[in-house]
Each structure stands twice: as C-alpha cells, then as structure tokens.
Design a protein around this motif. Structure first.
Motif, PDB file in Angstrom:
ATOM      1  N   GLU A  25      41.982  37.544  49.043  1.00  0.00           N
ATOM      2  CA  GLU A  25      42.143  36.311  48.277  1.00  0.00           C
ATOM      3  C   GLU A  25      41.355  36.363  46.974  1.00  0.00           C
ATOM      4  OE1 GLU A  25      44.002  33.774  48.629  1.00  0.00           O
ATOM      5  OE2 GLU A  25      44.776  33.907  50.682  1.00  0.00           O
ATOM      6  N   LYS A  26      40.162  36.885  47.021  1.00  0.00           N
ATOM      7  CA  LYS A  26      39.326  36.978  45.829  1.00  0.00           C
ATOM      8  C   LYS A  26      39.923  37.946  44.809  1.00  0.00           C
ATOM      9  CE  LYS A  26      34.500  37.868  44.509  1.00  0.00           C
ATOM     10  NZ  LYS A  26      33.157  38.272  45.022  1.00  0.00           N
ATOM     11  N   THR A  27      40.448  39.072  45.277  1.00  0.00           N
ATOM     12  CA  THR A  27      41.040  40.049  44.376  1.00  0.00           C
ATOM     13  C   THR A  27      42.314  39.518  43.741  1.00  0.00           C
ATOM     14  OG1 THR A  27      40.142  41.819  45.767  1.00  0.00           O
ATOM     15  CG2 THR A  27      41.866  42.417  44.208  1.00  0.00           C
ATOM     16  N   LEU A  28      43.135  38.839  44.536  1.00  0.00           N
ATOM     17  CA  LEU A  28      44.370  38.274  44.001  1.00  0.00           C
ATOM     18  C   LEU A  28      44.086  37.179  42.976  1.00  0.00           C
ATOM     19  CD1 LEU A  28      47.440  38.175  44.046  1.00  0.00           C
ATOM     20  CD2 LEU A  28      47.298  36.623  46.008  1.00  0.00           C
ATOM     21  N   LYS A  29      43.094  36.358  43.238  1.00  0.00           N
ATOM     22  CA  LYS A  29      42.717  35.322  42.280  1.00  0.00           C
ATOM     23  C   LYS A  29      42.203  35.932  40.988  1.00  0.00           C
ATOM     24  CE  LYS A  29      39.775  31.239  41.797  1.00  0.00           C
ATOM     25  NZ  LYS A  29      38.741  30.376  42.453  1.00  0.00           N
ATOM     26  N   ALA A  30      41.443  37.027  41.093  1.00  0.00           N
ATOM     27  CA  ALA A  30      40.955  37.709  39.886  1.00  0.00           C
ATOM     28  C   ALA A  30      42.108  38.289  39.079  1.00  0.00           C
ATOM     29  CB  ALA A  30      39.964  38.811  40.275  1.00  0.00           C
ATOM     30  N   TYR A  31      43.108  38.827  39.766  1.00  0.00           N
ATOM     31  CA  TYR A  31      44.270  39.387  39.060  1.00  0.00           C
ATOM     32  C   TYR A  31      45.031  38.307  38.292  1.00  0.00           C
ATOM     33  CZ  TYR A  31      48.890  41.513  38.452  1.00  0.00           C
ATOM     34  OH  TYR A  31      50.078  41.966  37.933  1.00  0.00           O
ATOM     35  N   ARG A  61      36.901  46.435  41.613  1.00  0.00           N
ATOM     36  CA  ARG A  61      36.062  46.630  42.800  1.00  0.00           C
ATOM     37  C   ARG A  61      36.806  46.235  44.069  1.00  0.00           C
ATOM     38  NH1 ARG A  61      32.590  42.924  41.984  1.00  0.00           N
ATOM     39  NH2 ARG A  61      31.642  44.002  40.212  1.00  0.00           N
ATOM     40  N   GLY A  62      37.576  45.135  43.999  1.00  0.00           N
ATOM     41  CA  GLY A  62      38.308  44.706  45.184  1.00  0.00           C
ATOM     42  C   GLY A  62      39.440  45.659  45.554  1.00  0.00           C
ATOM     43  N   LEU A  87      36.635  39.612  31.356  1.00  0.00           N
ATOM     44  CA  LEU A  87      35.913  40.842  31.675  1.00  0.00           C
ATOM     45  C   LEU A  87      35.290  40.782  33.063  1.00  0.00           C
ATOM     46  CD1 LEU A  87      35.218  43.568  30.374  1.00  0.00           C
ATOM     47  CD2 LEU A  87      33.058  42.558  29.628  1.00  0.00           C
ATOM     48  N   ASP A  88      34.749  39.627  33.426  1.00  0.00           N
ATOM     49  CA  ASP A  88      34.167  39.492  34.768  1.00  0.00           C
ATOM     50  C   ASP A  88      35.242  39.602  35.848  1.00  0.00           C
ATOM     51  OD1 ASP A  88      31.709  39.167  33.579  1.00  0.00           O
ATOM     52  OD2 ASP A  88      31.788  36.960  33.633  1.00  0.00           O
ATOM     53  N   ASN A  89      36.384  38.977  35.639  1.00  0.00           N
ATOM     54  CA  ASN A  89      37.469  39.078  36.617  1.00  0.00           C
ATOM     55  C   ASN A  89      38.036  40.493  36.683  1.00  0.00           C
ATOM     56  OD1 ASN A  89      37.948  36.308  37.735  1.00  0.00           O
ATOM     57  ND2 ASN A  89      38.174  35.818  35.585  1.00  0.00           N
ATOM     58  N   TRP A  90      38.015  41.199  35.560  1.00  0.00           N
ATOM     59  CA  TRP A  90      38.473  42.594  35.556  1.00  0.00           C
ATOM     60  C   TRP A  90      37.578  43.466  36.436  1.00  0.00           C
ATOM     61  CZ3 TRP A  90      42.577  45.367  34.516  1.00  0.00           C
ATOM     62  CH2 TRP A  90      42.466  46.729  34.271  1.00  0.00           C
TER      63      TRP A  90
END
Length: 456
Positions: free
Chosen positions: A325-331, A164-165, A156-159
């Motif tokens: 990079e942060k958005t791709l890692k979250a995905y 947002r990213g 949920l946190d990564n979502w």
C-alpha cells in the motif's frame, strides 16, 4: 357541411392548430375540464394553449412561444437523459480499451496540436521582427517557482520510497522478463499468450522466453544529463562525457528547486531575456563544478537510482500488505507531482526513441538509432514530453488469480492490463486503485476455454 369539410382536411399537428384558435374556441377550451380517462398531459396542453390564448392579440403575436412551450410539455423522453447517462458512464466506466502499441516506424504524436504550435511560432517571429522582447514567466526565464519547491521535495521523497519498496517486494512477488522482446510479466509463472515479436519468435510460435526480472523491468529507468545551468552551454556530442547521467525525475526536481550538494544547480536572481529564439541576456556563462565520484554520490545514487537496488540486496519485509500500500501510494504521488511540475518546467523527449532531456531545449548528442536516424545524422527529434515519457507505465497483463492456471491466448480478450508497478503491488496485497480498475477489467468474468469457444 362545415363539419364534413373539416373531417376531410388532412391531419395538422396539434401545435400548428393552436395558432389558428379563435378567442371563442380558446375560451371554450379553458372552461371545459380535462378528460379524466385520458393521459394526464392532455389537460396540461389545453391549459398551456388557453393561457396565451386569453386574447386574440396574444394568440396571433406569440405563436412560436406557444409551439415551443407545448413541445416541451409533449416530449415524454428528454434527449438529455442519454447524455446524462453517458456522462455518468464516463465518470465511472466499467472497462476501457487496452493501451495501443505505438508503431516503431512513426513519430510519437505531439501533445500540443500543430496548429497551436504554428500559431505560437508566428507570434514569436512577429515580435522578433519588431525587435520586441519575448515575455517570459518563471520558470521559462530561469527563475524558480516558489510554490512548486515543496512539490519537488515531495516527489523526490516519494521516489525514494518507491524504489526502496519495489526492491523489497521483489523478494515476495516474482517478475519475469522476455529475453527476445521488452515484455514483462508479474506472477508466479510466465503467461502463455503468443505475442512475442522478438528474434526467433517464428520458431517458438511467438511464445516468450522468460527469465527472472529486476527493478529495471518493473520501473523502466529514464535518465537525463545533469546540467549546472540549463540555459548555458548545450550538451554536444564531443562533451557528453563531461555531464552526469541521473534519473530524469531527479533532474526535474533539481531544476524545480531541490538542493543536492552532489548535483549543484545555478540559481538565478535576474531573469533570462530573449528575442524570438535568441537569448540576449543570460547573465553570462558559468562553468559548473566537474562531476566527481565520491562516497556521498554513491550513497545518494543508491537511494535515487534503480540500478543500485536489485533483487536480493534488500531484506524481506515483515508486513507485505502495508509495504505494498505504501509503495503504490508513492507511485501515484510521484506521477501526480511530476505532472504538476511538467505544467511549468520544460521537458523534451525524442519523437523516435525514449531519450528525455530536462531543460528549455534538447541536447546535440548524436546517439539516436531509431527510425530514419541516418537522415538526422543520429540527432534526436525533440518535442514536448508527457508524463508517460518520464515515467513509462510499462503495461503488463493483469493476473486475477496468481495461484490459478497461466494466462492463455484464447482468453486474451477477457484479460486486462495495468502498469507493472500497480500489478506488483496489487499481487502483494494492495487494493486496486479506482483509476486503474476499468483497464484491469476487474468486473469481467473470465470464462473457461470451452465457454469462450462457444461464445459468439
């Protein structure tokens, strides 16, 4: 005379002649040194024959062992070499085939083989016929899995980070969507590949009609009904407006143990009991609270829903590469976490359309308009879902040089593809993930149009 007859005999393989060696011949071979001018393995053969031929009994009693040992020595190229090379290629392939488009007039393939499904069904019927209770483990019996609760919170946190990213990266990277078909393109200009199959495509020679896209074009929204008790009353067509529609990932996290005051869920202390497909003890029916639209729900949906995060509403990021990079890692973390949750928690999808339902069985809402929906009275054809049903990858063409010329149909065999989220983050400055590099065909050199025409 004997030598002449021996020369007239047909050639016999070396290993078969080794079986007929007499003790004197074996002794003579063992005492003679190997030929220096010949290959090195000749002496090894002689020694291999001489060792078991030390006595007449050993030669006659172990002919298979001699032949097997000599076949191992005489083989210059082992058959395992090619298999090892193939395994090494499978671990890190240079490029893979592009994903195929599933036909609209066929049902999705089952993730579980039909034979295993029929075998499990016969086992359940056999137990139900003998009135034996079906053995259920968490979460199939309504209880939570304690070790998966932190995974649900992490997903949920990564979502939230992913949505947002993406809303911020859309202010830097341009996304286009076709008016007539569901295809999406990430890049400064739309591509010129003639693969549009929407209405009026014949008049446009299959060229796309591009318009500016949004977050929903990059991350396809998949929603599901939120139920207070998944083992309670089923969602019917007449009562479908009594339930909220939230992202399927959020509903999966809620059922896995995430506590959201705006979307409560029943937490059982006693397991659900079943005989066959019939529930004999669910702890009674409990009506959940009515759905309400308060300021808290609206603020929560702004973080969890893609409809509330559109282009232009978010500020332009200062460090684009770090955000990419942060958005791709979250995905990638969301996909891994969802795959881990779906190994335990049941998620159903329609075999004909994109409808998804999180729970032990699907709902009864008659809104399926896909292939042969008249035969099913608008009901969905439920089957087990996979990760791509909950998070559609939405493959797009990979643009290696955003500042170069647009993609053309004549060179489409040299282009690669990638999920829209990955392509967006890569064009924003993120590194290409290793698992998507073969599909993006980063090692393939794109020729000019004249070179491609002359290529055989």
């Amino acid at each position: 005379m004997s030598s002449i007859n021996s020369r007239a005999q047909p050639l016999i393989p070396f290993y078969s002649r080794a079986r007929r060696l007499s003790p004197r011949r074996a002794t003579a071979l063992s005492s003679s040194p190997p030929v220096a001018s010949g290959p090195s393995w000749v002496g090894e053969e002689i020694q291999a024959v001489a060792r078991p031929a030390a006595s007449a009994a050993s030669v006659g009693s172990h002919p298979r062992q001699i032949a097997r040992g000599m076949s191992r020595i005489c083989c210059e190229h082992s058959p395992g070499t090619s298999s090892k090379r193939y395994e090494r290629y499978q671990r890190q392939p240079q490029n893979v085939d592009l994903p195929e488009l599933l036909p609209e007039k066929k049902k999705k393939p089952f993730p579980v083989p039909i034979k295993k499904m029929l075998q499990a069904s016969r086992q359940d019927k056999r137990l139900a016929r003998m009135r034996i209770e079906k053995p259920l483990e968490p979460p199939k019996n309504g209880l939570l899995v304690p070790e998966l609760i932190p995974v649900a919170y992490e997903v949920l946190d990564n979502w939230k980070v992913l949505i947002r990213g993406l809303s911020q990266l859309l202010n830097v990277v341009t996304v286009y969507g076709c008016r007539k078909c569901p295809q999406v393109h990430v890049g400064p200009v739309g591509h010129q590949i003639q693969d549009c199959y929407g209405t009026g495509s014949q008049r446009r020679n299959s060229h796309h009609s591009w318009v500016r896209g949004s977050v929903n074009d990059v991350l396809i929204p998949i929603e599901s009904y939120h139920q207070f008790d998944p083992f309670g009353w089923r969602v019917k067509h007449e009562t479908r407006f009594d339930y909220d529609r939230i992202p399927a990932i959020v509903e999966l996290c809620i059922q896995a143990g995430v506590e959201l005051p705006q979307y409560p869920s029943r937490r059982r202390t006693a397991p659900v009991r079943m005989i066959g497909k019939k529930v004999i003890d669910r702890g009674g029916f409990v009506d959940g609270p009515k759905p309400h639209r308060s300021e808290d729900c609206i603020s929560l949906l702004a973080e969890l829903d893609t409809f509330s995060n559109q282009q232009g509403q978010s500020s332009t990021p200062s460090n684009v590469e770090e955000l990419a990079e942060k958005t791709l890692k979250a995905y990638l973390n969301v996909r891994r976490g969802v795959a881990r949750l779906m190994r335990k928690y049941t998620v159903k999808t329609c075999g004909y359309c994109s409808e998804v339902h999180v729970g032990p069985w699907g709902h009864n809402v008659k809104l399926c308009g896909a292939f042969k929906h008249q035969w099913r009275d608008g009901k969905h054809g439920w089957q087990d879902a996979v990760v791509d049903d909950v998070i559609p990858p939405n493959y797009v063409w990979h643009v290696r040089d955003p500042t170069g010329p647009p993609l053309r149909s004549s060179l489409r065999s040299f282009y690669g593809k990638a999920p829209a989220v990955v392509e967006l983050c890569v064009q924003a400055g993120a590194e290409i993930p290793e698992e998507y590099r073969p599909m993006m065909r980063a090692d393939v050199v794109i020729p000019d149009s004249e070179e491609a025409r002359l290529n055989a």
